[in-house]
Motif scaffolding. Structure first.
Motif, PDB file in Angstrom:
ATOM      1  N   UNK A 221     -41.059 -15.563 -24.929  1.00  0.00           N
ATOM      2  CA  UNK A 221     -41.031 -14.147 -25.304  1.00  0.00           C
ATOM      3  C   UNK A 221     -41.846 -13.918 -26.573  1.00  0.00           C
ATOM      4  N   UNK A 222     -43.039 -14.438 -26.590  1.00  0.00           N
ATOM      5  CA  UNK A 222     -43.869 -14.361 -27.792  1.00  0.00           C
ATOM      6  C   UNK A 222     -44.245 -12.924 -28.107  1.00  0.00           C
ATOM      7  N   UNK A 223     -44.292 -12.643 -29.398  1.00  0.00           N
ATOM      8  CA  UNK A 223     -44.616 -11.311 -29.905  1.00  0.00           C
ATOM      9  C   UNK A 223     -45.818 -11.418 -30.827  1.00  0.00           C
ATOM     10  N   UNK A 224     -46.450 -10.292 -31.090  1.00  0.00           N
ATOM     11  CA  UNK A 224     -47.626 -10.302 -31.962  1.00  0.00           C
ATOM     12  C   UNK A 224     -47.272 -10.857 -33.346  1.00  0.00           C
ATOM     13  N   UNK A 225     -46.021 -10.641 -33.768  1.00  0.00           N
ATOM     14  CA  UNK A 225     -45.591 -11.127 -35.090  1.00  0.00           C
ATOM     15  C   UNK A 225     -45.517 -12.655 -35.143  1.00  0.00           C
ATOM     16  N   UNK A 226     -45.592 -13.310 -33.996  1.00  0.00           N
ATOM     17  CA  UNK A 226     -45.560 -14.773 -33.965  1.00  0.00           C
ATOM     18  C   UNK A 226     -46.946 -15.375 -34.195  1.00  0.00           C
ATOM     19  N   UNK A 227     -47.959 -14.544 -34.271  1.00  0.00           N
ATOM     20  CA  UNK A 227     -49.312 -15.029 -34.514  1.00  0.00           C
ATOM     21  C   UNK A 227     -49.386 -15.709 -35.878  1.00  0.00           C
ATOM     22  N   UNK A 228     -49.812 -16.972 -35.873  1.00  0.00           N
ATOM     23  CA  UNK A 228     -49.858 -17.761 -37.098  1.00  0.00           C
ATOM     24  C   UNK A 228     -50.439 -19.134 -36.789  1.00  0.00           C
TER      25      UNK A 228
ATOM     26  N   UNK B 211     -51.414 -27.650 -28.485  1.00  0.00           N
ATOM     27  CA  UNK B 211     -50.731 -26.706 -27.618  1.00  0.00           C
ATOM     28  C   UNK B 211     -50.884 -25.240 -27.989  1.00  0.00           C
ATOM     29  N   UNK B 212     -51.519 -24.988 -29.119  1.00  0.00           N
ATOM     30  CA  UNK B 212     -51.737 -23.602 -29.518  1.00  0.00           C
ATOM     31  C   UNK B 212     -52.777 -22.935 -28.634  1.00  0.00           C
ATOM     32  N   UNK B 213     -52.921 -21.623 -28.838  1.00  0.00           N
ATOM     33  CA  UNK B 213     -53.909 -20.886 -28.067  1.00  0.00           C
ATOM     34  C   UNK B 213     -53.629 -19.399 -28.083  1.00  0.00           C
ATOM     35  N   UNK B 214     -54.314 -18.701 -27.189  1.00  0.00           N
ATOM     36  CA  UNK B 214     -54.161 -17.252 -27.053  1.00  0.00           C
ATOM     37  C   UNK B 214     -53.201 -16.963 -25.897  1.00  0.00           C
TER      38      UNK B 214
ATOM     39  N   UNK C  74     -45.404 -13.843 -23.270  1.00  0.00           N
ATOM     40  CA  UNK C  74     -45.734 -15.139 -22.705  1.00  0.00           C
ATOM     41  C   UNK C  74     -45.078 -16.295 -23.441  1.00  0.00           C
ATOM     42  N   UNK C  75     -45.419 -17.502 -22.996  1.00  0.00           N
ATOM     43  CA  UNK C  75     -44.826 -18.717 -23.553  1.00  0.00           C
ATOM     44  C   UNK C  75     -45.907 -19.735 -23.896  1.00  0.00           C
ATOM     45  N   UNK C  76     -45.594 -20.571 -24.872  1.00  0.00           N
ATOM     46  CA  UNK C  76     -46.424 -21.717 -25.226  1.00  0.00           C
ATOM     47  C   UNK C  76     -45.502 -22.851 -25.626  1.00  0.00           C
ATOM     48  N   UNK C  77     -45.987 -24.062 -25.434  1.00  0.00           N
ATOM     49  CA  UNK C  77     -45.256 -25.236 -25.903  1.00  0.00           C
ATOM     50  C   UNK C  77     -46.162 -26.028 -26.833  1.00  0.00           C
ATOM     51  N   UNK C  78     -45.722 -26.125 -28.098  1.00  0.00           N
ATOM     52  CA  UNK C  78     -46.453 -26.901 -29.077  1.00  0.00           C
ATOM     53  C   UNK C  78     -45.931 -28.333 -29.091  1.00  0.00           C
ATOM     54  N   UNK C  79     -46.823 -29.252 -29.368  1.00  0.00           N
ATOM     55  CA  UNK C  79     -46.459 -30.653 -29.531  1.00  0.00           C
ATOM     56  C   UNK C  79     -46.984 -31.158 -30.866  1.00  0.00           C
ATOM     57  N   UNK C  80     -46.297 -32.140 -31.392  1.00  0.00           N
ATOM     58  CA  UNK C  80     -46.728 -32.795 -32.620  1.00  0.00           C
ATOM     59  C   UNK C  80     -46.568 -34.298 -32.414  1.00  0.00           C
TER      60      UNK C  80
END
Length: 116
Positions: free
Chosen positions: A85-92, A8-11, A16-22
């Motif tokens: 509400x993703x921010x640049x600081x969430x990049x990881x 679920x990761x990406x650019x 914006x929003x993303x939903x990760x799954x595990x």
């Protein structure tokens, strides 16, 4: 064989929003607490959120409170992280982790990049 596979990761653009799954396998998923961690370049791996085995108790890092939601589906053996509400600081790189009584096990991670 125990496995944790994140997806679920990406650019995504700021805001914006993303939903990760595990996806979990090889252990009794509904029995154990789970967590999401992240590691940005040059930084220590940090806890993002954790959730107990039932899914009722959740804790969040201050930096993501009100923006991220951790959840789990004990029928599908999956852990989720809804990121808003993703921010640049969430990049990881984001990792899921299962906590056993005497140790823990990690997934391989999924990259999240927040950039315009």
């Amino acid at each position: 064989q125990m496995r944790l596979v994140e997806s679920g990761g990406g650019l995504v653009q700021p805001g914006g929003s993303l939903r990760l799954s595990c996806a979990a396998s090889g252990f009794i998923f509904r029995t154990y607490p789970m967590a999401w961690y992240r590691q940005a370049p040059g930084k220590e791996r940090e806890l993002v959120a954790n959730i107990d085995s039932s899914g009722r108790r959740k804790n969040y890092a201050d930096s993501v409170k009100g923006r991220f939601i951790i959840s789990r589906d004990n029928f599908k053996n999956e852990l989720y992280l809804q990121m808003n509400s993703l921010q640049s600081e969430d990049t990881a790189v984001y990792y899921c982790r299962v906590t056993f009584p005497s140790n823990q096990y990690w997934g391989q991670g999924t990259q999240v990049t927040v950039s315009s």
